[in-house]
Design an enzyme around this catalytic site. Structure first.
Site, short mmCIF file in Angstrom:
data_model
loop_
_atom_site.label_atom_id
_atom_site.label_comp_id
_atom_site.label_asym_id
_atom_site.label_seq_id
_atom_site.Cartn_x
_atom_site.Cartn_y
_atom_site.Cartn_z
CD GLU A 113 -71.37 -55.90 -50.32
OE1 GLU A 113 -72.06 -54.91 -50.61
OE2 GLU A 113 -70.89 -56.11 -49.19
CD GLU A 133 -73.20 -58.22 -46.11
OE1 GLU A 133 -72.14 -58.05 -46.72
OE2 GLU A 133 -74.07 -59.04 -46.49
#
Length: 256
Positions: A113, A133
């Protein structure tokens, strides 16, 4: 030595994650230093390009899971924990100068990210990239759900995020997640070569072109970033409720 340090090479500033014994896992200390270091690079006129890389054999294995476990169980802790993470990705994107991420072997979860906040990504051929995730009952909430579709397209982003599958460097190149892939021994030279291509042009024009393209690609950035944390709070609350429901009632307790 600091947990994040810099090396200036002419007008290029290398920003280096320095937690190799933890595979450069990103904890609060590292992220706070990284944010301060990126702010300084953004505000230094003599710096025309930034290279983000990791010390040791990997770029970063992602979020420090120990710290994540402490924060993820309490909804109210999510926003402050996330904000220091998000600041780093935002600083890479918002500075009016190119940021190149050098990816060696691992770039997973929060590390990817942050890398998505960079403008260009150069990876070695052994690199693995992914956003796992959902395996933990979470979503990529540090810009991953927002930035990944803009980089590789909605369909491919959905596949990566919703399956939690990591991909190799060649596939990442094929779908546009990274810009260049080279053998591990050539990674430093390939990064330097890309930086030289950037510096051969007007640094003012390069930086401003970057800002226009980012604004065009993500016009609703602030809205979708806020949606990420709203949804993450919902996921954490749902997981906590499920865990309570699965816990055995204390002996003698009466059902309400």
């Amino acid at each position: 030595m600091s947990i994040v340090f810099t090396e200036d090479r002419g007008s290029v500033r290398h920003v280096i994650l320095n937690r190799p014994e933890k595979r450069n896992a990103m904890n609060q200390e590292l992220l706070l230093e990284l944010g301060a270091t990126l702010r300084d690079a953004a505000g230094t006129e003599d710096v025309h390009c930034v290279v983000l890389r990791g010390e040791g054999p990997v770029f970063s294995a992602g979020v420090d899971l120990g710290e994540l476990a402490q924060s993820a169980g309490r909804t109210g802790m999510l926003r402050p924990f996330r904000q220091v993470f998000l600041d780093c990705a935002n600083l890479c994107e918002e500075m009016a100068k190119p940021v190149v991420c050098q990816i060696r072997r691992a770039c997973l979860g929060g590390a990817l990210e942050v890398a998505l906040g960079c403008d260009l990504r150069v990876a070695d051929s052994e690199a693995q990239l992914g956003l796992p995730e959902v395996r933990l009952g979470l979503i990529p909430d540090v810009g991953g759900s927002t930035r990944l579709p803009a980089v590789i397209g909605l369909g491919r982003a959905k596949e990566m995020i919703m399956t939690a599958r990591s991909i190799g460097a060649q596939e990442a190149l094929d779908i546009g997640l990274v810009n260049r892939v080279v053998p591990a021994a050539e990674l430093v030279d390939a990064t330097d070569a890309l930086v030289e291509e950037l510096l051969a042009n007007s640094h003012v024009a390069v930086g401003r072109a970057k800002r226009v393209m980012d604004a065009s690609a993500r016009p609703a950035l602030a809205h979708t970033l806020e949606m990420e944390i709203d949804i993450q709070e919902y996921c954490v609350a749902a997981a906590a409720a499920a865990a309570r429901e699965a816990s055995p009632q204390p002996e003698g307790a009466l059902a309400g």
